[in-house]
Write an enzyme that holds these catalytic residues in place. Structure first.
Site, short mmCIF file in Angstrom:
data_model
loop_
_atom_site.label_atom_id
_atom_site.label_comp_id
_atom_site.label_asym_id
_atom_site.label_seq_id
_atom_site.Cartn_x
_atom_site.Cartn_y
_atom_site.Cartn_z
N LYS B 83 69.88 70.26 11.21
CA LYS B 83 70.91 71.18 11.72
C LYS B 83 71.66 70.58 12.91
O LYS B 83 72.43 71.27 13.56
CB LYS B 83 70.27 72.51 12.13
CG LYS B 83 69.59 73.21 10.97
CD LYS B 83 68.86 74.46 11.45
CE LYS B 83 67.98 75.02 10.34
NZ LYS B 83 67.00 75.97 10.89
N ARG B 105 57.88 58.20 15.22
CA ARG B 105 58.49 57.14 14.41
C ARG B 105 59.97 57.46 14.36
O ARG B 105 60.36 58.59 14.02
CB ARG B 105 57.85 57.15 13.02
CG ARG B 105 58.69 56.67 11.86
CD ARG B 105 58.70 55.19 11.61
NE ARG B 105 57.44 54.49 11.61
CZ ARG B 105 56.90 53.94 10.52
NH1 ARG B 105 57.46 54.09 9.34
NH2 ARG B 105 55.80 53.26 10.61
#
Lengths: 188, 306
Positions: B83, B105
């Site tokens: 979003k 990560r």
């Protein structure tokens, strides 16, 4: 305690173990790292010696068989300590290998440590041990009991009761780790 | 240890050995009938993965669970990142729920450093862009040490996409810190300029680079990071730089072959090498759990006073 005294104490405990357990068939020794491990090995040797000299102590063992070696393991309790993660500063304690190369299921485990003090190490050791199986019984052997228990824990075999104050520290030195055999009380 | 593990750069030689030694002890836990210790009970660890990962994420999660931490995984595909939320905002929102550690990560180099500045939680870098992947290098070192009993003085040859590889960077930093003789080889288009300043020997001729090697480490061709024509074709790459049995034969007889995964069979490594007797690729994966347990344990305590 000097080297001679430590040697005689361990020999006495070895006799007590045989007397109390009537044979060694389902016994196993587990030493708590660091100094419980050489103590456990010495006890295993002492028990073998007694059996060799006096075959009548080999109760429960096939008559005519040679002396039985009691399986011996090493337990590192660091990951089970109740004081880990309590301080915000300082390095984590070093972890060493746990080596229990036999099944503890239905064995009578002789747990060995050098000094019994608050009892917290033994609490951690019991938790650690139970994760490896369900022993028939666990008995506790300590070279020195210095008192000041914080948990309801009692040793089954005690080398020497050593009354101390909390400000003192009891240091056990063993040949295998420290290059000499001695128990000393240090004032701090 | 410092508060966070962002790269091998942060670790001293002694700290690297501490991680490896701790991992030895942790490995035994994985061999027990009950593969769990209560050490990180009550700690919450968030695995925040902005890039696809099977091995590393699973490995961290198993390590966390074996230490009894409460873990949760945020895969970006199902998160608010889609979003339009920024990394910093996502991190601050996670931080507001007071986790103890975040394993990150991310495709951008330095993402862990950004989080380290804005978060009180401990940050573990599980791969940041083309920068570092410290736990991979640590598990590689653990695997090498297990086979060779030392790292000091070994000839380690790393072959492949040197440009885009965070595994390369972390491994070079670690192996040179511990005294290995590190050689790298790859197509000139994929050799970053100035790499020899890290203390490695660069040889575009793979046959020379692998001769007498104790360890050969293959790197994946990272097509997802290649924006441009770096290699003519995958088949040509295999012919020139692929690890084949003939090339392995130039190394020491007891050489070990490593690969951080995921492997492209027939591109950087031939199948018969990947599955051959000298391959330790699956051992690397197994060791990853123990090494990550060690890192989690060592970071979970207090940071060094400084």
């Amino acid at each position: 305690m000097d080297a001679d005294r430590i040697g005689r104490t361990l020999a006495r405990i070895a006799h007590e173990i045989l007397e109390r357990n009537r044979g060694v068939e389902d016994l196993a020794l587990v030493g708590i790292r660091t100094r419980g491990v050489p103590l456990a090995r010495r006890l295993a040797r002492a028990i073998r010696e007694i059996q060799r000299r006096d075959p009548s102590t080999k109760l429960g063992v096939d008559p005519g068989s040679s002396a039985v070696d009691i399986p011996t393991g090493a337990l590192d309790i660091t990951l089970y300590r109740d004081d880990l993660m309590r301080t915000a500063v300082g390095a984590q304690p070093v972890i060493r290998r746990t080596e229990i190369p036999f099944s503890i299921d239905d064995k009578r485990i002789l747990l060995v440590d050098d000094v019994l003090y608050t009892g917290r190490t033994i609490r951690a050791a019991l938790d650690a041990l139970i994760e490896f199986g369900r022993p028939k019984a666990i008995q506790l052997i300590v070279l020195v009991d210095r008192g000041h228990r914080e948990l309801p824990i009692k040793a089954d075999y005690v080398g020497k009761n050593l009354p101390t104050s909390v400000s003192q520290s009891v240091q056990v030195h063993l040949m295998e780790v420290d290059g000499r055999d001695e128990v000393e009380i240090l004032e701090s | 240890m410092k508060k966070d593990l962002l790269g091998i750069d942060d670790l001293t030689r002694d700290e690297i050995y501490l991680v490896l030694d701790t991992a030895e002890a942790m490995r035994e836990i994985g061999q027990r009938p009950i593969k769990k210790v209560p050490t990180l009970r009550g700690k919450t660890i968030v695995n925040l993965f902005y890039e696809p990962s099977t091995r590393t994420r699973t490995s961290f999660e198993i390590a966390e669970k074996r230490l009894s931490a409460d873990t949760l995984n945020i895969a970006v595909a199902t998160s608010s990142v889609l979003k339009g939320e920024t990394l910093a905002d996502t991190a601050m929102n996670i931080e507001a729920m007071a986790p103890d550690m975040i394993v990150l990560r991310h495709a951008s180099s330095g993402a862990g450093h950004l989080l380290s500045r804005i978060c009180r939680s401990r940050i573990i870098n599980a791969g940041d862009g083309m920068h570092e992947h410290p736990t991979q290098a640590l598990l590689d070192a653990f695997t090498i040490r297990e086979h060779k009993k030392r790292i000091d003085g070994l000839k380690v040859t790393i072959v492949g996409d040197l440009m885009h590889s965070r595994v390369l960077r972390s491994n070079v930093l670690l192996l040179t810190k511990l005294g290995a003789d590190v050689w790298v080889s790859g197509p000139p288009t994929l050799v970053p300029t100035g790499i020899e300043r890290l203390g490695v020997r660069v040889s575009p001729a793979i046959d020379e680079a692998v001769t007498g090697a104790d360890v050969i480490m293959m790197l994946r061709i990272q097509q997802e990071r290649m924006h441009g024509a770096f290699i003519p074709s995958l088949r040509e790459y295999f012919n020139i730089f692929g690890m084949t049995k003939a090339r392995v034969a130039r190394a020491k007889p007891e050489v070990i072959i490593m690969h951080p995964g995921p492997m492209n069979r027939g591109v950087e490594i031939a199948s018969d090498v990947a599955d051959g007797p000298y391959s330790v690729i699956l051992e690397q994966v197994a060791n990853g759990v123990a090494v990550r347990m060690a890192v989690l344990y060592l970071l979970a305590g207090g940071a060094d006073a400084d």
